[in-house]
Design a protein around this motif. Structure first.
Motif, short mmCIF file in Angstrom:
data_model
loop_
_atom_site.label_atom_id
_atom_site.label_comp_id
_atom_site.label_asym_id
_atom_site.label_seq_id
_atom_site.Cartn_x
_atom_site.Cartn_y
_atom_site.Cartn_z
N GLY A 74 -0.47 -19.16 28.68
CA GLY A 74 -1.50 -19.68 29.61
C GLY A 74 -2.52 -20.59 28.97
N GLN A 75 -2.14 -21.26 27.89
CA GLN A 75 -3.12 -22.10 27.17
C GLN A 75 -3.03 -23.59 27.49
N VAL A 76 -1.93 -24.02 28.12
CA VAL A 76 -1.76 -25.46 28.36
C VAL A 76 -2.84 -25.95 29.33
N PRO A 101 -15.86 -27.42 23.67
CA PRO A 101 -14.79 -26.86 24.50
C PRO A 101 -15.29 -25.62 25.23
N THR A 102 -15.04 -25.56 26.52
CA THR A 102 -15.49 -24.39 27.30
C THR A 102 -14.40 -23.98 28.29
N ASP A 103 -14.60 -22.83 28.92
CA ASP A 103 -13.66 -22.37 29.96
C ASP A 103 -13.78 -23.23 31.22
N ASN A 104 -14.80 -24.05 31.29
CA ASN A 104 -15.05 -24.86 32.50
C ASN A 104 -14.56 -26.29 32.38
N CYS A 105 -13.72 -26.56 31.41
CA CYS A 105 -13.18 -27.91 31.31
C CYS A 105 -11.70 -27.80 30.98
N PHE A 106 -10.87 -28.08 31.97
CA PHE A 106 -9.43 -27.89 31.77
C PHE A 106 -8.63 -28.74 32.75
N VAL A 107 -7.32 -28.78 32.50
CA VAL A 107 -6.37 -29.46 33.39
C VAL A 107 -5.51 -28.38 34.06
N SER A 108 -5.30 -28.52 35.36
CA SER A 108 -4.37 -27.63 36.06
C SER A 108 -3.58 -28.46 37.06
N VAL A 109 -2.58 -27.86 37.68
CA VAL A 109 -1.85 -28.55 38.75
C VAL A 109 -1.80 -27.66 39.99
N ASP A 110 -1.66 -28.31 41.12
CA ASP A 110 -1.68 -27.58 42.39
C ASP A 110 -0.67 -28.27 43.30
N ASP A 111 0.29 -27.51 43.80
CA ASP A 111 1.37 -28.10 44.63
C ASP A 111 0.85 -28.83 45.87
N LYS A 112 -0.40 -28.58 46.23
CA LYS A 112 -0.96 -29.22 47.44
C LYS A 112 -1.22 -30.71 47.23
N TYR A 113 -1.42 -31.11 45.98
CA TYR A 113 -1.80 -32.50 45.71
C TYR A 113 -0.71 -33.17 44.87
N LYS A 114 0.03 -34.07 45.52
CA LYS A 114 1.15 -34.71 44.82
C LYS A 114 1.03 -36.23 44.83
N ASP A 115 1.66 -36.85 43.84
CA ASP A 115 1.64 -38.31 43.78
C ASP A 115 2.78 -38.90 44.62
N LEU A 172 2.20 -32.91 32.40
CA LEU A 172 3.66 -32.92 32.28
C LEU A 172 4.18 -31.54 31.89
N LEU A 173 3.51 -30.90 30.94
CA LEU A 173 3.97 -29.57 30.53
C LEU A 173 3.81 -28.58 31.69
N LEU A 174 2.68 -28.64 32.38
CA LEU A 174 2.44 -27.70 33.49
C LEU A 174 3.45 -27.91 34.61
N ASN A 175 3.89 -29.15 34.80
CA ASN A 175 4.87 -29.44 35.86
C ASN A 175 6.31 -29.19 35.42
N SER A 176 6.52 -28.90 34.14
CA SER A 176 7.88 -28.68 33.64
C SER A 176 8.18 -27.17 33.65
#
Lengths: 554, 173
Positions: A311-313, A421-435, A293-297
């Motif tokens: 860039g921490q979210v 916690p590592t740099d390889n585990c995170f949440v991101s969003v990509d405009d290509k994939y939408k609900d 939600l934060l990334l999409n806002s």
């Protein structure tokens, strides 16, 4: 209408803070993606709750993309294809409706892992900007308000308590628990009596547990389980300063001049876009969806998402590391009339290795919980179809199913240790994939640290020793880097430095003063326990802070 | 707790699961009746009448499948998959329906041997047959609770009044 506070989500992290704010007279509205199920709506319908995931959004509506590493490359897949959902319990009360309620507190050292044990290569371990002393009164408050039953068992690493006993006596135990105790004594282990967020005695309108034999993954029909709905939200229904809007999927928080001014949501029944205005916004939609939600806002001031200019979210997402194991019991190991008793709880854990020694140095370990395989007959029967990879049918299969369901019981164990916690585990969003509502879905990159597996294997071995000592057969375990999708935390860690954290120590966004995040997202590390107790405690803690300082926003 | 979804279970054999998403989305067949007739015969081989155990026909295995296949949680591709396997079986063994139970059993074993999809397809049907045996009778299987009775199973209380955990409460408060 202008509300004082708008809370996104209705689970444990949302409801603790809601309870405090409503009690203090603030006008609170909660937005819930799903519907409102009460005690009378729940049933022991295995097909609906355990096999068709009926209380999560359909894959047509929403999904996640998952990135896992294959031969050194990150490969993306869609949960629409794998049918492995990362949504959990999208109804009022959230996933707390469906938990088993194994409640362990974090230990004092869990708050200070970096300073206690030093850095681990490839992991972003930091100390919490709070400590056990600050959390203890809130752990205790959860015991009373949500309801925790048990009997305090002392072991080497037991955390300090401000009260002597749990407010509710221990639930009734299955005869196998005594067998676990016996095996532990022979091995020199401490059999720890697992506290449960399940009422052994009635509390207000909530009835005590009726030992239904169908608990984990099911909604509770007596109100005994300490879901956020039964324990905190339903008691507030009818108050003038409190409302819940269901079927409200929040698409975006709108920011103006550094503050959130409204939440845009879609009514998932009518597909109509709606908005809610409030002075203060609290996000608690479970870790993955909160970061999403934060990334999409996005806005002019926050082009990469709300409160994400550093860039921490979404970073440092946590699951629970560990795995599962099991052993089989039959009349050779225990009298059948005792073994086959239904409904009673096992309620035993191993906590002796919450911290343990390795190469002469203390290291962080974890816990093991014992539990019977869930009573679900369909699940048990369908598993019998294969015998060493060979498909069975006819009489051979019928005999196997009959024996399994009538003559044996499987005692399982679950291992919980820190998901580093590592740099390889995170949440991101990509405009290509939408609900279905045109909103980018959460992409979850899942990379586990190799240390997670080493610790998990160590603990699993101890649990296997107990099962073998008890006389179980077919003792086995599986420690895996695949995460349990229902145990999520991190993504908006709290800290003092706005460059390396999203939230301050009160779970208030560094960059947006009227925004708080109160689900498990704040945790920089999660402890070797399921997260619900910590989430409840923190939600109460943040609630107290907001109430104390409410003049700032209201 | 650590949950496993339906598809992961279905994929628990070596081959299972993979073929499902790869199949072309053929038009829904107009030989649906034949499909369910074939399924009934296959299910009766997979779960025949035992000394005490009810047979697939007795506990309503096909009726259950026909019922749950109409719900949104049942994927269109799954139905296409069931159909394509049935067509393959009937093309290869056109007299399958008139064979004796023993011959049908042998035919299914030959089908597994000779066709890559055979084991996966049968495992898939067996999965839903066992669901039908033990699901709440509200879904059309487990007729007269015959599956539960056979296994001396005590169903959880309360039992569902409506299928798929529909919620009859008012939603906005």
């Amino acid at each position: 209408m202008m509300y004082d506070v708008c809370i996104v989500g209705t689970g444990a992290g949302a409801s603790g803070v809601a309870h405090k704010l409503v009690e203090a007279g603030m006008n609170v509205v909660m937005l819930e993606r799903g519907g409102f199920y009460k005690e009378e709506d729940f049933s022991k319908d295995e097909l609906a709750y355990c096999k068709r995931e009926i209380v999560t959004p359909s894959f047509k509506d929403s999904y996640h993309t998952i990135e896992t590493q294959e031969s050194g490359k990150w490969v993306k897949s869609s949960t629409r294809d794998t049918e492995r959902t990362y949504f959990n319990g999208n109804i009022v009360g959230g996933s707390s409706n469906f938990m088993s309620g194994y409640f362990h507190r974090m230990k004092p050292k869990d708050f200070k892992l970096a300073s206690t044990y030093g850095a681990i290569d490839g992991a972003n371990v930091v100390d919490w900007v709070s400590d056990y002393k600050e959390f203890e009164p809130y752990f205790e408050e959860v015991e009373r308000l949500v309801g925790v039953s048990g009997e305090v068992t002392h072991f080497e690493h037991h955390e300090p308590r401000s009260t002597k006993n749990f407010p509710y006596p221990a639930l009734d135990e299955h005869p196998i628990s005594a067998k676990i105790d016996d095996a532990c004594k022979k091995l020199g282990f401490t059999p720890y009596k697992t506290p449960r967020a399940i009422l052994s005695k009635a509390k207000g309108k909530r009835d005590n547990c009726y030992y239904s034999n169908y608990c984990g993954s099911y909604g509770c029909s007596s109100g005994a389980k300490g879901s956020a709905r039964a324990s905190l939200l339903q008691p507030m229904l009818g108050k003038k300063n409190f409302s819940i809007i269901t079927h409200a999927f929040v698409k975006k928080l709108v920011e103006k001049e550094g503050k959130v001014v409204e939440a845009l949501y879609v009514d998932t029944k009518t597909k109509e876009d709606k908005r809610i205005k409030a002075k203060l916004f609290i996000v608690a939609g479970q870790a993955v969806e909160s970061s999403r939600l934060l990334l999409n806002s996005k806005s002019k001031s926050f082009p990469n998402g709300l409160s994400n200019n550093a860039g921490q979210v979404g970073k440092n997402l946590l699951f629970s590391a560990g795995g599962v194991g099991s052993g089989q019991f039959d009349e050779d190991s225990m009298a059948l009339n005792k073994l086959m008793v239904e409904g009673l709880f096992v309620n035993r854990s191993l906590c002796d290795w919450y911290f343990y020694e390795e190469d002469g140095k203390e290291v962080k370990g974890g816990i093991v919980d014992f539990l019977f395989q869930h009573a679900n007959p369909m699940t048990q029967a369908t598993k019998q179809r294969f015998d060493n990879g060979k498909l069975l049918w006819g009489k051979e299969l019928q005999d196997k199913i009959y024996h399994k369901l009538n003559k044996t019981k499987q005692l399982n164990f679950e291992v919980f240790n820190d998901w580093l916690p590592t740099d390889n585990c995170f949440v991101s969003v990509d405009d290509k994939y939408k609900d279905a509502y045109g909103v980018p879905v959460a992409n979850i990159r899942i990379g586990a640290h190799k240390r997670d597996l080493e610790v998990g294997e160590y603990l699993a071995k101890k649990a296997e020793d107990v099962l073998k000592k008890m006389g179980a057969t077919e003792v086995k375990s599986s420690i895996s880097p695949a995460p349990p999708p229902n145990l999520q935390a991190g993504g908006c860690r709290f800290g003092d430095d706005p460059k390396t954290s999203v939230l301050n120590k009160h779970c208030q966004a560094h960059e947006v003063s009227n925004l708080f995040v109160t689900d498990g997202s704040f945790m920089p590390t999660g402890g070797s326990v399921t997260y619900t107790w910590t989430i409840y405690a923190n939600s109460f803690r943040v609630g107290d802070y907001i109430v104390k300082n409410k003049n700032i926003w209201i | 707790m650590k949950k496993i979804t339906r598809r992961v279970f279905i994929a628990s054999s070596v081959l299972a699961g993979t073929a499902l998403v790869l199949l072309p989305q053929e038009a829904k067949s107009n030989i649906k009746i034949d499909l369910f007739k074939t399924l009934t015969a296959v299910q009766e081989v997979l779960f025949p009448k035992g000394l005490v155990a009810p047979s697939a026909i007795e506990f309503g295995a096909t009726a259950y499948l026909a019922n749950v296949a109409t719900h949104s949680s049942f994927l269109d591709s799954d139905l296409v998959y069931l159909q394509s396997g049935a067509e393959k079986l009937m093309t290869e063994y056109p007299d399958f329906l008139s064979q004796s139970p023993k011959e049908q059993d042998e035919t299914l074993r030959a089908f597994i041997k000779n066709h890559e999809m055979g084991e996966n397809w049968i495992s898939f049907i067996l999965y839903f047959t066992l669901e039908a045996l033990l699901a709440n009778p509200i879904y059309g299987g487990n007729k007269n609770e015959s599956g539960w009775k056979w296994l001396n199973h005590n169903a959880g209380v309360p039992q569902p009044k409506v299928p798929y955990a529909q919620n009859l409460q008012g939603e906005v408060i």
